[in-house]
Design an enzyme around this catalytic site. Structure first.
Site, PDB file in Angstrom:
ATOM      1  N   HIS A   1      -0.820  -3.288 -12.310  1.00 44.68           N
ATOM      2  CA  HIS A   1      -0.608  -2.159 -11.375  1.00 44.68           C
ATOM      3  C   HIS A   1       0.255  -2.307 -10.005  1.00 44.68           C
ATOM      4  O   HIS A   1      -0.014  -3.018  -9.097  1.00 44.68           O
ATOM      5  CB  HIS A   1      -1.847  -1.825 -10.657  1.00 44.68           C
ATOM      6  CG  HIS A   1      -2.181  -0.670 -10.043  1.00 44.68           C
ATOM      7  ND1 HIS A   1      -3.481   0.013  -9.779  1.00 44.68           N
ATOM      8  CD2 HIS A   1      -1.200   0.434  -9.592  1.00 44.68           C
ATOM      9  CE1 HIS A   1      -3.269   1.254  -9.417  1.00 44.68           C
ATOM     10  NE2 HIS A   1      -2.171   1.341  -8.943  1.00 44.68           N
TER      11      HIS A   1
ATOM     12  N   HIS B   1       4.134  -0.696  -8.156  1.00 46.48           N
ATOM     13  CA  HIS B   1       4.808   0.534  -7.752  1.00 46.48           C
ATOM     14  C   HIS B   1       6.232  -0.200  -7.459  1.00 46.48           C
ATOM     15  O   HIS B   1       6.420  -0.649  -6.465  1.00 46.48           O
ATOM     16  CB  HIS B   1       4.290   1.385  -6.622  1.00 46.48           C
ATOM     17  CG  HIS B   1       3.137   2.038  -7.054  1.00 46.48           C
ATOM     18  ND1 HIS B   1       3.231   3.260  -7.543  1.00 46.48           N
ATOM     19  CD2 HIS B   1       1.937   1.597  -6.736  1.00 46.48           C
ATOM     20  CE1 HIS B   1       1.731   3.570  -7.806  1.00 46.48           C
ATOM     21  NE2 HIS B   1       1.045   2.514  -7.159  1.00 46.48           N
ATOM     22  N   LEU B   2       7.159   0.012  -8.175  1.00 46.40           N
ATOM     23  CA  LEU B   2       8.582  -0.673  -8.073  1.00 46.40           C
ATOM     24  C   LEU B   2       9.616   0.353  -7.872  1.00 46.40           C
ATOM     25  O   LEU B   2      10.401  -0.107  -7.222  1.00 46.40           O
ATOM     26  CB  LEU B   2       9.028  -1.137  -9.490  1.00 46.40           C
ATOM     27  CG  LEU B   2       8.329  -2.573  -9.943  1.00 46.40           C
ATOM     28  CD1 LEU B   2       8.996  -2.979 -11.274  1.00 46.40           C
ATOM     29  CD2 LEU B   2       8.299  -3.608  -8.999  1.00 46.40           C
ATOM     30  N   ARG B   3       9.030   1.519  -7.672  1.00 52.87           N
ATOM     31  CA  ARG B   3       9.952   2.742  -6.862  1.00 52.87           C
ATOM     32  C   ARG B   3      11.399   2.932  -7.528  1.00 52.87           C
ATOM     33  O   ARG B   3      12.268   3.625  -6.871  1.00 52.87           O
ATOM     34  CB  ARG B   3       9.973   2.263  -5.466  1.00 52.87           C
ATOM     35  CG  ARG B   3       8.798   1.860  -4.634  1.00 52.87           C
ATOM     36  CD  ARG B   3       7.734   2.973  -4.601  1.00 52.87           C
ATOM     37  NE  ARG B   3       6.701   2.687  -3.679  1.00 52.87           N
ATOM     38  CZ  ARG B   3       5.382   3.238  -3.765  1.00 52.87           C
ATOM     39  NH1 ARG B   3       5.256   4.357  -4.580  1.00 52.87           N
ATOM     40  NH2 ARG B   3       4.761   3.205  -2.805  1.00 52.87           N
TER      41      ARG B   3
ATOM     42  N   HIS C   1      -6.181   6.268 -12.198  1.00 57.22           N
ATOM     43  CA  HIS C   1      -6.336   6.616 -10.871  1.00 57.22           C
ATOM     44  C   HIS C   1      -7.555   7.369 -10.520  1.00 57.22           C
ATOM     45  O   HIS C   1      -7.227   8.643 -10.902  1.00 57.22           O
ATOM     46  CB  HIS C   1      -4.929   6.923 -10.106  1.00 57.22           C
ATOM     47  CG  HIS C   1      -4.943   6.977  -8.787  1.00 57.22           C
ATOM     48  ND1 HIS C   1      -4.677   6.429  -7.887  1.00 57.22           N
ATOM     49  CD2 HIS C   1      -5.636   8.299  -8.220  1.00 57.22           C
ATOM     50  CE1 HIS C   1      -4.741   6.923  -6.436  1.00 57.22           C
ATOM     51  NE2 HIS C   1      -5.115   8.269  -6.655  1.00 57.22           N
TER      52      HIS C   1
ATOM     53  N   HIS D   1      -7.714   0.195  -9.341  1.00 58.40           N
ATOM     54  CA  HIS D   1      -8.075  -0.101  -7.977  1.00 58.40           C
ATOM     55  C   HIS D   1      -9.320   0.398  -7.625  1.00 58.40           C
ATOM     56  O   HIS D   1      -9.725   1.191  -6.526  1.00 58.40           O
ATOM     57  CB  HIS D   1      -7.069   0.384  -7.070  1.00 58.40           C
ATOM     58  CG  HIS D   1      -6.451   1.861  -7.161  1.00 58.40           C
ATOM     59  ND1 HIS D   1      -7.273   2.916  -7.487  1.00 58.40           N
ATOM     60  CD2 HIS D   1      -5.113   2.323  -7.167  1.00 58.40           C
ATOM     61  CE1 HIS D   1      -6.682   3.850  -7.566  1.00 58.40           C
ATOM     62  NE2 HIS D   1      -5.414   3.659  -7.269  1.00 58.40           N
TER      63      HIS D   1
ATOM     64  N   ASN E   1      -4.768   3.962  -0.734  1.00 56.64           N
ATOM     65  CA  ASN E   1      -5.567   4.800  -1.320  1.00 56.64           C
ATOM     66  C   ASN E   1      -6.039   4.486  -2.708  1.00 56.64           C
ATOM     67  O   ASN E   1      -5.261   3.961  -3.462  1.00 56.64           O
ATOM     68  CB  ASN E   1      -4.690   6.136  -1.749  1.00 56.64           C
ATOM     69  CG  ASN E   1      -5.498   7.210  -2.341  1.00 56.64           C
ATOM     70  OD1 ASN E   1      -6.705   7.110  -2.368  1.00 56.64           O
ATOM     71  ND2 ASN E   1      -4.764   8.115  -3.019  1.00 56.64           N
TER      72      ASN E   1
ATOM     73  N   ASP F   1      -1.666  -3.291  -6.896  1.00 62.65           N
ATOM     74  CA  ASP F   1      -1.343  -1.865  -6.669  1.00 62.65           C
ATOM     75  C   ASP F   1      -0.307  -1.911  -5.390  1.00 62.65           C
ATOM     76  O   ASP F   1      -0.587  -1.157  -4.434  1.00 62.65           O
ATOM     77  CB  ASP F   1      -2.702  -1.214  -5.872  1.00 62.65           C
ATOM     78  CG  ASP F   1      -2.065   0.270  -5.690  1.00 62.65           C
ATOM     79  OD1 ASP F   1      -1.376   0.872  -6.269  1.00 62.65           O
ATOM     80  OD2 ASP F   1      -3.084   0.907  -4.899  1.00 62.65           O
TER      81      ASP F   1
END
Length: 428
Positions: free
Chosen positions: A60, A62-64, A179, A232, A278, A305
């Site tokens: 999990h 987030h590499l954007r 999610h 998460h 979140n 996350d």
């Protein structure tokens, strides 16, 4: 290229190895794990006093990248990952553009192979543009190697569309990463709905925002037969529902992030955007349930996350700040310090939840183990020295963490991916 790792304490959940062994690597494979190996090697690494474990696999992240590279890139995220002992990570699809077809998945994989020292598995969206209206190109993304679909950052609120997505994922042999958040129930909340929200004058998010979608998704997995991984998890009822799903024989797994098994809403000292995530930090009973769930095997995975943001997006009131916390460089140390040292988990449990179980969920038969024939993705982890987390030393572009200044044990000394040393931090 031959690399010989000597004198390390090998922890390998699949084989049960837990002791001092040497490990011989030839090219990208582990060829020997024995008490003493006499073979000559091009490089010898003395792992004395350290643990040698399968490289961590983060389900999990987030590499954007593409589109939000002021927050992170494949390169900076990959470097942060290997600094944290993570050799494979799953990138969530909520980029710009959203990763919703096979061509986009293939493009990220091709770029990551050149730009990231860690392996990147691009996860595909459930719906086109993550708009919740029409299924994405699930078959094309599966063929491109996405391994799972996820609407991460939100839930697919239309249960009929989501059910069809689950059925398609099952047909394609991939998982669904969920999610769990009923967006209609958030109502402007930014932190846990308890006395701390009142203290800070902020709107709260109740546990039921997560729990109702956990229940829905488990029921849909039961109907469709899809492999469901709940991301998460933050509430005691999520743990209980996963327990019941497993008792029912359903293919359901769950993950917990370090911030959720360590911090509670009581730990938020002031209106600080670095504590906004979140799902939010919950109450003490939830934290204890998450820890117990990890201990007794109900909760399968520890993931991060990792959600980097710019300082401008985080250094503001929680009412205005972006949701998210970084974790690639701190998850191993936090897990060791908060779960292994107190005796909640063993080192084998840690390796299982950070590597072996994630490999199994993804179907990566060649990873998650320090044993003969497996890909040489390895972390050498030193638990001897206490130090203080310093966000200013992070390789990630994101510095948004509430753990800045926290004392921990556990330093990654070496990370190997495909038999190559991609990170090293020797003791001087």
């Amino acid at each position: 290229m031959k690399i010989l790792i000597q004198n390390g304490h090998v922890i390998d959940p699949p084989t049960g190895k837990d002791g001092i062994f040497d490990v011989l690597i030839v090219e990208d494979k582990i060829v020997k794990v024995e008490r003493r190996i006499e073979d000559r090697a091009d490089r010898v690494i003395d792992a004395g006093g350290c643990y040698v474990m399968p490289g961590f696999i983060d389900l999990h992240v987030h590499l954007r990248d593409p589109g939000l590279t002021h927050k992170e890139t494949l390169e900076t995220g990959g470097k942060a990952a290997v600094k944290g002992g993570i050799t494979t990570m799953c990138a969530m699809p909520n980029t710009k553009p959203v990763i919703d077809d096979g061509e986009k998945v293939a493009e990220v994989h091709a770029r990551a192979a050149k730009e990231s020292p860690a392996h990147v598995i691009q996860i595909g969206a459930v719906t086109k543009g993550q708009l919740g209206r029409e299924l994405a190109d699930i078959e094309g993304m599966a063929k491109a190697g996405c391994h799972a679909i996820s609407e991460d950052g939100k839930s697919v609120m239309n249960a009929s569309i989501y059910r069809r997505g689950m059925k398609k994922a099952k047909e394609c042999g991939i998982s669904v990463f969920a999610h769990c958040e009923d967006i209609t129930m958030v109502e402007g909340g930014v932190m846990n709905a308890d006395g701390n929200a009142t203290r800070l004058g902020l709107k709260g998010i109740t546990n039921s925002v997560e729990d109702v979608i956990v229940a829905r998704d488990i029921l849909l997995a039961k109907e469709t037969g899809a492999r469901l991984h709940l991301c998460h998890c933050s509430t005691a009822d999520s743990v209980e529902m996963i327990r019941l799903a497993k008792e029912d024989g359903l293919p359901v797994t769950g993950e917990v992030c370090p911030h959720h098994f360590i911090l509670t809403a009581d730990d938020i000292p002031a209106d600080d955007g670095n504590y906004k995530m979140n799902p939010p930090l919950r109450g003490r009973a939830d934290v204890e349930a998450l820890r117990e769930g990890l201990k007794n095997g109900i909760m399968d995975v520890i993931s991060t996350d990792h959600a980097p943001h710019s300082a401008e997006e985080k250094n503001r009131s929680m009412a205005e700040a972006a949701f998210g916390i970084v974790g690639l460089e701190t998850s191993a140390a936090l897990t060791y310090t908060e779960l292994v040292e107190p005796g909640i988990l063993t080192m084998t449990d840690m390796a299982e939840k950070m590597s072996t179980n994630p490999a199994r969920i993804l179907g990566l038969l060649d990873k998650g183990s320090v044993s003969e024939g497996k890909t040489a993705d390895i972390v050498i982890f030193d638990t001897r020295q206490e130090y203080t987390i310093d966000k200013d030393t992070f390789v990630s572009k994101g510095k948004n963490t509430p753990f800045h200044g926290r004392k921990v044990r556990g330093t990654v000394r070496y990370t190997l991916a495909d038999g190559a040393v991609v990170y090293e931090n020797e003791i001087h």
